[in-house]
Write a protein that holds these residues in place. Structure first.
Motif, PDB file in Angstrom:
ATOM      1  N   SER A 212       8.409  -0.804 -14.141  1.00  0.00           N
ATOM      2  CA  SER A 212       7.662  -0.147 -13.066  1.00  0.00           C
ATOM      3  C   SER A 212       7.554   1.344 -13.338  1.00  0.00           C
ATOM      4  O   SER A 212       8.319   1.913 -14.114  1.00  0.00           O
ATOM      5  CB  SER A 212       8.359  -0.379 -11.723  1.00  0.00           C
ATOM      6  N   ARG A 213       6.618   1.999 -12.677  1.00  0.00           N
ATOM      7  CA  ARG A 213       6.428   3.439 -12.875  1.00  0.00           C
ATOM      8  C   ARG A 213       7.404   4.261 -12.043  1.00  0.00           C
ATOM      9  O   ARG A 213       7.344   5.505 -12.076  1.00  0.00           O
ATOM     10  CB  ARG A 213       4.996   3.852 -12.553  1.00  0.00           C
TER      11      ARG A 213
ATOM     12  N   ASP B   6       3.648  -0.968  -6.621  1.00  0.00           N
ATOM     13  CA  ASP B   6       3.830  -1.354  -8.023  1.00  0.00           C
ATOM     14  C   ASP B   6       4.379  -2.778  -8.067  1.00  0.00           C
ATOM     15  O   ASP B   6       5.473  -3.047  -7.556  1.00  0.00           O
ATOM     16  CB  ASP B   6       4.814  -0.390  -8.694  1.00  0.00           C
ATOM     17  N   VAL B   7       3.613  -3.700  -8.665  1.00  0.00           N
ATOM     18  CA  VAL B   7       4.003  -5.108  -8.664  1.00  0.00           C
ATOM     19  C   VAL B   7       5.322  -5.334  -9.387  1.00  0.00           C
ATOM     20  O   VAL B   7       6.121  -6.192  -8.977  1.00  0.00           O
ATOM     21  CB  VAL B   7       2.892  -5.997  -9.262  1.00  0.00           C
ATOM     22  N   TRP B   8       5.604  -4.565 -10.444  1.00  0.00           N
ATOM     23  CA  TRP B   8       6.856  -4.752 -11.176  1.00  0.00           C
ATOM     24  C   TRP B   8       8.050  -4.300 -10.342  1.00  0.00           C
ATOM     25  O   TRP B   8       9.133  -4.897 -10.413  1.00  0.00           O
ATOM     26  CB  TRP B   8       6.815  -4.020 -12.510  1.00  0.00           C
TER      27      TRP B   8
ATOM     28  N   GLN C 162       0.819  -1.219   0.000  1.00  0.00           N
ATOM     29  CA  GLN C 162       0.000   0.000   0.000  1.00  0.00           C
ATOM     30  C   GLN C 162       0.852   1.267   0.000  1.00  0.00           C
ATOM     31  O   GLN C 162       0.305   2.371  -0.059  1.00  0.00           O
ATOM     32  CB  GLN C 162      -0.927   0.010   1.217  1.00  0.00           C
ATOM     33  N   MET C 163       2.177   1.110   0.094  1.00  0.00           N
ATOM     34  CA  MET C 163       3.051   2.280   0.172  1.00  0.00           C
ATOM     35  C   MET C 163       3.991   2.329  -1.028  1.00  0.00           C
ATOM     36  O   MET C 163       4.616   1.324  -1.375  1.00  0.00           O
ATOM     37  CB  MET C 163       3.885   2.234   1.467  1.00  0.00           C
ATOM     38  N   PRO C 164       4.106   3.491  -1.685  1.00  0.00           N
ATOM     39  CA  PRO C 164       5.079   3.628  -2.773  1.00  0.00           C
ATOM     40  C   PRO C 164       6.490   3.378  -2.244  1.00  0.00           C
ATOM     41  O   PRO C 164       6.786   3.739  -1.091  1.00  0.00           O
ATOM     42  CB  PRO C 164       4.911   5.087  -3.216  1.00  0.00           C
ATOM     43  N   PRO C 165       7.373   2.774  -3.023  1.00  0.00           N
ATOM     44  CA  PRO C 165       7.183   2.315  -4.402  1.00  0.00           C
ATOM     45  C   PRO C 165       6.666   0.870  -4.501  1.00  0.00           C
ATOM     46  O   PRO C 165       6.557   0.326  -5.591  1.00  0.00           O
ATOM     47  CB  PRO C 165       8.596   2.406  -4.969  1.00  0.00           C
TER      48      PRO C 165
END
Length: 573
Positions: free
Chosen positions: A393-394, A324-326, A318-321
Motif C-alpha cells: 500500500s502507499r 487504498d485496496v492493499w 473514500q477516506m485515507p488510508p
C-alpha cells in the motif's frame, strides 16, 4: 434476592482458569413470581423490556435499525407478513393486511386484496377503516426526496417511482386502486424479492390525514393498524404501548401494555430481570451469560438460535488510508476471528462470507477449491499476508505506517467494546495504530450514513428478508450511496459489482441468480470494503411467567402474542 454481579465475575474467572471463590446467587424460584399454570393464554398485565439505546424514530418510512423495527412491529403492519420459524428455522411469507394476492405470469403485475374491517388506531383518522388509498399514499411517501427514506430503494422497481423521486410527479403511476379493497402494483422489471420488500416495515400502511396534519411530530405518536398503539414516548426515559382493542386479529393482543426502557446497560438489564422489574432480555454480558448457563433454573429460561447476520468492520473506501485496496486487504487479514469467538464465549462463528448461512451464495472456506478461495483469502487471519498487503500500500514505507491517524467508531456496548479493543491489538501487531471513539447508536447511524465522516467502524447487518440480495445490494451497490442515511457506509462503488448485482436482480433461474450473487460477493470480498468477522447467536432470557414471546429471525423480539401466566390474568379482554 438479586444475585451479586461478583458471582458471575467469579464464574467468568473460573472459566479463564483463575481461582476466584464462587459466590451463591438467586435462581428464578428464589424470589420471582412462578408461573401460575394457566393452560391457555390469559389477558392483562404489562410486559417490560429494555435496551442500551433509545428509539431513533417510529416513522416506518425512516426507521432502519433493530430498536426501531422492534417497536414499530408492535404499531404497524404491512400487506404481507412472515410466519413463525418452522422446524428448520426458516420463515415464509404469509398474508398480512392483504388476505390474498396474485402475481402475473411475467412477474410484473401484483394484485393485493385487502382485508375488510382493519382499522387505524384512534387519531385524526378516528379509527376509520383502512383502504387501498392508504396503501398508495404510504408507499408513495417513500419516494419523497425530502424524507430521504432508506426504503425507497426497495420499492424503486415500481413504475413511476423514479418520476416521484425526481420531483417530476406526485403520483406513482404503477400504484393503482382498483377499488377500496384492491391494490394493483406494476413493476418495470421482474424482481424476485419484491414480495419480501412488501413485508418490510417500510411497507407499513399509515393514514394520510394523520401524517399530513402533524408533520414531523407524527413520528412521536404515530398511528398504524398493529396490535398496540403508542401511548407515550418520553425520550430518554420510556416508551409505552397500549393494547389496540379494535385489532382485526380475533383475540389479540393478550397484554394490556408494553413498556420499553432505554439506556440500560446489559449488566443492569439482567439485574433488573433478576429483580422481576424486566420480563425479558436479549443481550447479556459475558459473565452474566456464563452464570445463566451454569444455573439449573435460569438455564431453563434461555433460548438461543443462530442469527442470520454478519459482523465486522466497515472501511470507508473514500477516506485515507482505506482508499487504498492493499491497505484494506492488509487490515482485513490482520484480524484474529478465533480470538473474537473466544472473547464472545463461543457464540461468534468465524466466517469469510458476508452472506450468512442459510442463504444462497453463502460460502464456507473448507468447502471451496483453491481457486474459489483466492478472493476470500484476505478475510482470514493471516499476519504474514497482512504485512505483505500493507507493504504494497502507499501508506507503508520501509515497514512503517506513514498514513493519517485512524479513528475506529465503536458503540457503547460490551460486544462493540470487546471487538474494538481486540481489533486495536491486532492492528498494532502489524504496525497500524488505531484510536477508538465510543458513541451512541443514533450518533453512529447518522455519522456512518454521511460521506467523508467515518474512516472505520464496528458494523453489522441483520437480515431484513431471507435472500442474498438483502446482504449485498443495500450495502455495496453504487446507488445505495447517499449524502445522508447512506446504507452503503463504506461508499464502495464498482461498476462490475453493480453489473453482477443488477443481473442477479432480474435473473429468473435460481441457479443463475445464485451464481451471480456468488460472483458479486467474491469480487466484494477481494476489494475488502468490509472486514468480515463472524455470524452471531441470538438469545433471549425471560421470566418464568412469560409465555408466547418469540425470538424471530426478522423482528428479533416478537411480543405480538406474548402473555403473562399470572393468577390475576383475565380469561377474556
Amino acid at each position: 434476592m438479586p444475585a451479586s454481579p461478583l458471582a458471575r465475575v467469579a464464574l467468568l474467572g473460573l472459566s479463564l482458569g483463575l481461582l476466584f471463590p464462587l459466590l451463591s446467587a438467586c435462581s428464578p424460584g428464589d424470589g420471582l413470581a412462578p408461573a401460575f399454570g394457566h393452560t391457555s393464554p390469559v389477558y392483562g398485565g404489562r410486559f417490560v423490556f429494555a435496551g442500551e439505546e433509545d428509539i431513533r424514530t417510529m416513522d416506518p418510512a425512516i426507521g432502519y435499525d433493530e430498536v426501531s423495527w422492534t417497536v414499530m412491529h408492535l404499531v404497524f403492519e404491512q400487506l404481507l407478513a412472515y410466519s413463525d420459524p418452522d422446524e428448520d428455522g426458516q420463515v415464509h411469507l404469509i398474508g398480512g393486511l392483504a388476505e390474498a394476492w396474485e402475481v402475473s405470469e411475467d412477474g410484473l403485475s401484483w394484485t393485493f386484496h385487502l382485508r375488510h374491517g382493519v382499522r387505524f388506531h384512534a387519531g385524526l383518522s378516528k379509527g376509520r377503516e383502512m383502504t387501498a388509498d392508504d396503501v398508495i399514499y404510504s408507499w408513495t411517501r417513500l419516494f419523497d426526496a425530502h424524507l430521504a427514506s432508506p426504503g425507497a430503494d426497495f420499492y424503486a422497481v415500481i413504475q413511476g417511482a423514479d418520476a416521484v423521486l425526481a420531483g417530476e410527479s406526485s403520483q406513482v403511476s404503477g400504484l393503482v386502486a382498483l377499488d377500496p379493497w384492491t391494490v394493483q402494483v406494476h413493476l418495470v422489471r421482474h424482481d424476485a424479492t419484491f414480495a419480501n420488500a412488501v413485508a418490510m416495515t417500510f411497507g407499513s400502511v399509515v393514514p394520510a390525514e394523520d401524517v399530513k396534519d402533524r408533520g414531523e411530530q407524527w413520528s412521536f405518536s404515530p398511528v398504524g393498524t398493529g396490535p398496540f398503539r403508542v401511548e407515550s414516548w418520553d425520550i430518554g426515559e420510556k416508551t409505552a404501548f397500549t393494547a389496540n382493542r379494535d385489532y382485526w386479529q380475533p383475540g389479540l393482543p393478550y397484554l394490556d401494555e408494553i413498556v420499553y426502557l432505554p439506556n440500560y446497560t446489559r449488566s443492569i438489564q439482567f439485574l433488573k430481570l433478576e429483580a422481576g422489574e424486566l420480563d425479558q432480555v436479549n443481550r447479556l454480558t459475558s459473565p452474566d451469560y456464563l452464570w445463566v448457563r451454569s444455573d439449573p433454573a435460569w438455564s431453563q429460561r434461555i433460548e438461543e438460535i443462530a442469527s442470520v447476520d454478519t459482523y465486522g468492520e466497515m472501511l470507508n473506501t473514500q477516506m485515507p488510508p482505506f482508499d487504498d485496496v492493499w491497505f484494506r486487504r492488509g487490515v482485513a487479514a490482520s484480524i484474529n476471528r478465533d480470538k473474537l469467538n473466544k472473547l464472545r464465549n463461543g457464540r461468534a462463528h468465524p466466517t469469510v462470507s458476508w452472506v450468512p448461512p442459510g442463504l444462497a451464495a453463502h460460502v464456507e472456506w473448507d468447502e471451496m477449491s483453491p481457486a474459489q478461495r483466492r478472493p476470500y483469502r484476505y478475510q482470514r487471519y493471516d499476519p504474514g499476508l497482512a504485512r505483505q498487503c500493507l507493504d504494497q500500500s502507499r501508506y507503508f514505507q520501509d515497514g512503517h505506517y506513514t498514513g493519517p491517524g485512524i479513528t475506529y467508531w465503536a458503540l457503547n456496548d460490551e460486544a462493540s467494546a470487546i471487538t474494538s479493543q481486540s481489533v486495536q491489538q491486532d492492528l498494532a501487531s502489524v504496525g497500524v495504530p488505531l484510536d477508538i471513539k465510543t458513541t451512541t447508536f443514533p450518533t453512529y447511524l447518522s455519522a456512518t450514513g454521511q460521506p467523508q465522516t467515518v474512516q472505520m467502524a464496528y458494523t453489522a447487518w441483520v437480515m431484513d428478508y431471507p435472500d442474498p440480495k438483502n446482504f449485498l445490494d443495500p450495502i455495496f451497490d453504487c446507488d445505495s450511496r447517499a449524502e445522508q442515511n447512506s446504507q452503503n457506509s463504506t461508499f464502495y462503488c464498482d461498476p462490475e459489482t453493480d453489473r453482477l448485482l443488477d443481473a442477479a436482480d432480474v435473473a429468473v433461474d435460481p441457479d443463475q441468480r445464485t451464481a451471480l450473487y456468488e460472483a458479486a460477493q467474491a469480487r466484494i470480498m477481494e476489494a475488502a470494503p468490509v472486514v468480515v468477522e463472524y455470524h452471531s447467536t441470538s438469545l433471549s432470557v425471560t421470566l418464568p411467567v412469560v409465555r408466547g414471546f418469540k425470538v424471530h429471525p426478522i423482528w428479533t423480539r416478537d411480543m405480538s402474542q406474548a402473555w403473562l401466566d399470572v393468577a390475576e390474568g383475565r380469561p377474556s379482554p
